[in-house]
Design a protein around this motif. Structure first.
Motif, PDB file in Angstrom:
ATOM      1  N   ARG A 183       0.823  -1.218   0.000  1.00  0.00           N
ATOM      2  CA  ARG A 183       0.000   0.000   0.000  1.00  0.00           C
ATOM      3  C   ARG A 183       0.856   1.267   0.000  1.00  0.00           C
ATOM      4  O   ARG A 183       0.414   2.320  -0.444  1.00  0.00           O
ATOM      5  N   LEU A 184       2.070   1.178   0.497  1.00  0.00           N
ATOM      6  CA  LEU A 184       2.955   2.331   0.568  1.00  0.00           C
ATOM      7  C   LEU A 184       3.870   2.451  -0.655  1.00  0.00           C
ATOM      8  O   LEU A 184       4.607   3.427  -0.778  1.00  0.00           O
ATOM      9  N   ASN A 185       3.823   1.456  -1.532  1.00  0.00           N
ATOM     10  CA  ASN A 185       4.712   1.411  -2.690  1.00  0.00           C
ATOM     11  C   ASN A 185       4.031   2.061  -3.898  1.00  0.00           C
ATOM     12  O   ASN A 185       2.971   1.597  -4.342  1.00  0.00           O
ATOM     13  N   PRO A 186       4.592   3.118  -4.473  1.00  0.00           N
ATOM     14  CA  PRO A 186       3.957   3.774  -5.624  1.00  0.00           C
ATOM     15  C   PRO A 186       3.703   2.833  -6.800  1.00  0.00           C
ATOM     16  O   PRO A 186       2.755   3.039  -7.560  1.00  0.00           O
ATOM     17  N   TRP A 187       4.532   1.802  -6.952  1.00  0.00           N
ATOM     18  CA  TRP A 187       4.397   0.874  -8.074  1.00  0.00           C
ATOM     19  C   TRP A 187       3.283  -0.146  -7.853  1.00  0.00           C
ATOM     20  O   TRP A 187       2.958  -0.910  -8.764  1.00  0.00           O
ATOM     21  N   SER A 188       2.704  -0.193  -6.673  1.00  0.00           N
ATOM     22  CA  SER A 188       1.705  -1.217  -6.348  1.00  0.00           C
ATOM     23  C   SER A 188       0.280  -0.685  -6.298  1.00  0.00           C
ATOM     24  O   SER A 188      -0.640  -1.447  -5.969  1.00  0.00           O
ATOM     25  N   GLN A 189       0.053   0.584  -6.619  1.00  0.00           N
ATOM     26  CA  GLN A 189      -1.261   1.164  -6.362  1.00  0.00           C
ATOM     27  C   GLN A 189      -2.389   0.545  -7.177  1.00  0.00           C
ATOM     28  O   GLN A 189      -3.532   0.462  -6.713  1.00  0.00           O
ATOM     29  N   ALA A 190      -2.088   0.072  -8.387  1.00  0.00           N
ATOM     30  CA  ALA A 190      -3.138  -0.553  -9.196  1.00  0.00           C
ATOM     31  C   ALA A 190      -3.646  -1.845  -8.564  1.00  0.00           C
ATOM     32  O   ALA A 190      -4.762  -2.284  -8.858  1.00  0.00           O
ATOM     33  N   LEU A 191      -2.861  -2.441  -7.697  1.00  0.00           N
ATOM     34  CA  LEU A 191      -3.309  -3.637  -6.983  1.00  0.00           C
ATOM     35  C   LEU A 191      -4.564  -3.344  -6.177  1.00  0.00           C
ATOM     36  O   LEU A 191      -5.441  -4.211  -6.034  1.00  0.00           O
ATOM     37  N   PHE A 192      -4.666  -2.140  -5.664  1.00  0.00           N
ATOM     38  CA  PHE A 192      -5.790  -1.745  -4.819  1.00  0.00           C
ATOM     39  C   PHE A 192      -6.869  -0.975  -5.580  1.00  0.00           C
ATOM     40  O   PHE A 192      -8.008  -0.889  -5.126  1.00  0.00           O
ATOM     41  N   ASP A 193      -6.503  -0.425  -6.746  1.00  0.00           N
ATOM     42  CA  ASP A 193      -7.427   0.426  -7.497  1.00  0.00           C
ATOM     43  C   ASP A 193      -8.127  -0.275  -8.655  1.00  0.00           C
ATOM     44  O   ASP A 193      -9.193   0.166  -9.090  1.00  0.00           O
TER      45      ASP A 193
END
Length: 281
Positions: free
Chosen positions: A169-179
């Motif tokens: 959740r804190l990683n800019p590269w991982s945001q699509a995982l949640f969106d």
């Protein structure tokens, strides 16, 4: 007004210090671990961002001094790391020139020698060719699920440890995982969760487990039998193993191939460029 989080590593901090020493008034940098770039203003006290926020030089210097961490920037620089009471493992983000990797008890969860986590993920996706409904067995930072969702109709991804999701959740590269609405996240033991999935539900499976030492049950014949059960007869399984040409990788691969065939997979093809094998029912 909501501001985007600032996450830096030494790859962004050191060039800013170099620009200050060179007497530059501006510099081009990234505030999200090289996901994007922008121009910032430099003065004697620190840098000014396009939205008016400021970062003091003492914070930039702290980040630049650490080559194995990524930092969320606020009043200070907070290293992105956590400890899981559930598994007894330490998690942290480790920077590269592109996407960071996840360190689990000091072990990187992506290839970083001669490549980077982003291109490592693309190699897995090329071998897996995910379409339709996809199962991603070990979420981690979510890179595989994110890339698979670009071509798939649905991605179900399973993560054992909530602490890993906390770092993601804190990683800019991982945001699509949640969106991304095409991605469904499940927290639980993959060996248990797969048993709850319907027969022949998935067109493709991407099995990217931690090392055998960390997750031996995810290399077992019983678990492979469950993957076989939930995969369509015309489906495809990609199993990440590690360097197939190394002594340890070759040994693990031999056992993997034997157990996959015992579980019902008729054909198993080595894909050394993706550090894994592709198996067909």
């Amino acid at each position: 007004m909501a501001f985007s989080p600032i996450v830096l590593s030494h790859y962004q901090a050191k060039p800013l210090l170099d620009a200050r020493r060179a007497g530059q008034a501006t510099a081009r940098t990234s505030l999200d671990l090289n996901r994007s770039r922008c121009d910032v203003a430099l003065d004697a006290d620190g840098i000014t961002l396009p939205d008016g926020r400021r970062i003091a030089w003492r914070i930039i210097e702290k980040v630049a001094a650490s080559e194995n961490g990524c930092y969320r920037i606020g009043e200070d620089a907070e290293k992105l790391q956590t400890y899981s009471e559930a598994t007894g493992r330490a998690y942290s983000l480790y920077p590269t020139l592109l996407a960071p990797t996840l360190l689990v008890s000091g072990l990187p969860m992506h290839r970083i020698k001669g490549t980077d986590p982003y291109h490592d993920t693309l190699a897995k996706i090329k071998a897996a060719t995910p379409r339709g409904r996809v199962l991603d067995t070990c979420t981690g930072l979510g890179y595989t699920a994110i890339e698979a969702a670009k071509a798939a109709d649905e991605v179900i991804t399973i993560e054992l440890d909530p602490a890993a999701q906390e770092i993601a959740r804190l990683n800019p590269w991982s945001q699509a995982l949640f969106d991304n609405p095409k991605i469904t996240r499940i927290i639980g033991d993959c060996a248990d969760e797969v048993q709850r999935l319907d027969d022949a539900y998935f067109a493709h499976i991407i099995h990217d487990p931690p090392t055998f030492a960390l997750a031996g049950d995810l290399y077992s014949a019983d678990f492979y039998a469950e993957l076989y059960r939930v995969l369509r007869p015309s489906g495809r399984l990609f199993h990440y193993i590690g360097d197939l040409n190394s002594a340890s990788g070759s040994q693990v691969a031999r056992g993997v191939v034997e157990r996959l065939k015992r579980a019902g997979f008729r054909r198993v093809i080595r894909r050394p460029e993706a550090f894994g094998v592709v198996a067909y029912p």
